[in-house]
Write a protein that holds these residues in place. Sequence first.
Motif: not given
Lengths: 112, 113
Positions: B61-74
């Motif tokens: 995971p180092n160097g990367y960020n994610v978020s999941r505000s909707t079911t469809e998008d990542f």
Amino acid sequence: KQEVTQIPAALSVPEGENLVLNCSFTDSAIYNLQWFRQDPGKGLTSLLLIQSSQREQTSGRLNASLDKSSGRSTLYIAASQPGDSATYLCAVTHGANSKLTFGKGITLSVRP
Amino acid sequence: NAGVTQTPKFQVLKTGQSMTLQCAQDMNHEYMSWYRQDPGMGLRLIHYSVGAGITDQGEVPNGYNVSRSTTEDFPLRLLSAAPSQTSVYFCASRRISGVYEQYFGPGTRLTVT
């Protein structure tokens, strides 16, 4: 830690041959096993999924078997064709929220 | 259904730049994940999500960020690109109940110079 092994890394066969691709895994407590195909420069396409309660699945010329107790799966390709040339990967998962653990794949070349 | 889509297909970045790789699925899948694929290393899990608002780290995971505000998008964010992040990135999705077959996007080929 689950480890998935696919040997050999590459295979070359003449057209028309029936062949078997092997996949082994160290932790037999899997939920399902999936076989994928990857063409050069492309994404992974799912070929077959076998649930842990199943012994095999078939789709056209492809048949995948699963032996959980021995930690093995095989993908059987009947009457191979040059269009079957690709990399074949197997992956296992342990449950609904668990990740897939992949083998490194077998690169198959079917010679005309 | 379009399945899993990824943009862009190709990207070249300079060291230190940031960018976001987009991933979307139209199958109402709860589980979404990002992998990177490198020669000899196979597919390695970067981050994953089991639903909107829930994310967790994978193997690298180092160097990367994610978020999941909707079911469809990542989306996957590279915070400060490094040459070691040169790779092919795949997004995938699946259900988390019943028969959950995993589907992959076509990939993003990223080069960091």
